[in-house]
Design a protein around this motif. Structure first.
Motif, PDB file in Angstrom:
ATOM      1  N   THR A  19       0.777  -1.150  -0.009  1.00 51.92           N
ATOM      2  CA  THR A  19      -0.033   0.099   0.014  1.00 51.92           C
ATOM      3  C   THR A  19       0.896   1.225   0.000  1.00 51.92           C
ATOM      4  O   THR A  19       2.176   1.307   0.154  1.00 51.92           O
ATOM      5  N   LEU A  72     -15.364  -4.262  -0.363  1.00 51.08           N
ATOM      6  CA  LEU A  72     -14.247  -3.296  -0.826  1.00 51.08           C
ATOM      7  C   LEU A  72     -14.536  -2.654  -2.151  1.00 51.08           C
ATOM      8  O   LEU A  72     -14.055  -1.588  -2.290  1.00 51.08           O
ATOM      9  N   LEU A  73     -15.314  -3.441  -3.025  1.00 47.79           N
ATOM     10  CA  LEU A  73     -15.484  -2.600  -4.395  1.00 47.79           C
ATOM     11  C   LEU A  73     -16.397  -1.763  -4.271  1.00 47.79           C
ATOM     12  O   LEU A  73     -16.480  -0.557  -4.883  1.00 47.79           O
ATOM     13  N   GLN A  75     -16.942   0.252  -1.751  1.00 48.26           N
ATOM     14  CA  GLN A  75     -16.358   1.317  -0.989  1.00 48.26           C
ATOM     15  C   GLN A  75     -15.384   2.039  -1.771  1.00 48.26           C
ATOM     16  O   GLN A  75     -15.087   3.195  -1.856  1.00 48.26           O
ATOM     17  N   ALA A  76     -14.658   1.233  -2.762  1.00 53.58           N
ATOM     18  CA  ALA A  76     -13.787   1.929  -3.604  1.00 53.58           C
ATOM     19  C   ALA A  76     -14.619   2.749  -4.785  1.00 53.58           C
ATOM     20  O   ALA A  76     -14.122   3.786  -5.144  1.00 53.58           O
ATOM     21  N   ALA A  77     -15.851   2.354  -5.123  1.00 48.76           N
ATOM     22  CA  ALA A  77     -16.586   3.084  -5.990  1.00 48.76           C
ATOM     23  C   ALA A  77     -17.063   4.125  -5.364  1.00 48.76           C
ATOM     24  O   ALA A  77     -16.918   5.648  -5.917  1.00 48.76           O
ATOM     25  N   ALA A  79     -15.329   6.038  -2.943  1.00 46.57           N
ATOM     26  CA  ALA A  79     -14.078   6.944  -2.718  1.00 46.57           C
ATOM     27  C   ALA A  79     -13.746   7.602  -3.942  1.00 46.57           C
ATOM     28  O   ALA A  79     -13.435   8.791  -4.050  1.00 46.57           O
ATOM     29  N   GLU A  80     -13.569   6.666  -5.292  1.00 47.48           N
ATOM     30  CA  GLU A  80     -13.706   7.127  -6.442  1.00 47.48           C
ATOM     31  C   GLU A  80     -14.533   8.352  -6.823  1.00 47.48           C
ATOM     32  O   GLU A  80     -14.093   9.470  -7.230  1.00 47.48           O
TER      33      GLU A  80
END
Length: 108
Positions: A19, A72-73, A75-77, A79-80
């Motif tokens: 990371t 996770l996917l 939350q990533a969406a 965040a983006e």
């Protein structure tokens, strides 16, 4: 002598992810032999970051690993989208099936 648990090989070329804060994350499949049938788990090993204490790990069933991936996917969406909105650009269309309003999706 009883066989102990062992990690199954990772896909070719798969190395631990590092990371931005230098924490290593390794994902593996662990097989635990039992008398009646073997048990397989997906393991998530969070190594230590810069100057931090040793990491931690989790062993997940296949169903749990898929649920974690879905969360996770999602939350990533989110965040983006937040980053896109903050930069003033138009948000992209959300990925199919990854709505932040999905039932059972907690805020992390």
């Amino acid at each position: 002598m009883a066989e102990t648990g062992r990690a199954l090989p990772r896909p070719a070329g798969e190395t631990p992810m590092v990371t931005s804060c230098d924490r290593r994350i390794a994902v593996k499949c662990l097989r635990l032999p039992t008398a009646d049938r073997p048990i397989s788990r997906v393991t998530l090993d969070l190594g230590p970051g810069r100057g931090s204490t040793p990491g931690t790990w989790a062993a997940l069933t296949a169903e749990e690993a898929r649920e974690l991936a879905r969360r996770l996917l999602a939350q990533a969406a989110l965040a983006e989208r937040e980053a896109t909105m903050a930069s003033g650009a138009l948000p992209s269309a959300p990925s199919p099936g990854l709505s932040p309003a999905s039932p059972g999706l907690p805020s992390l």
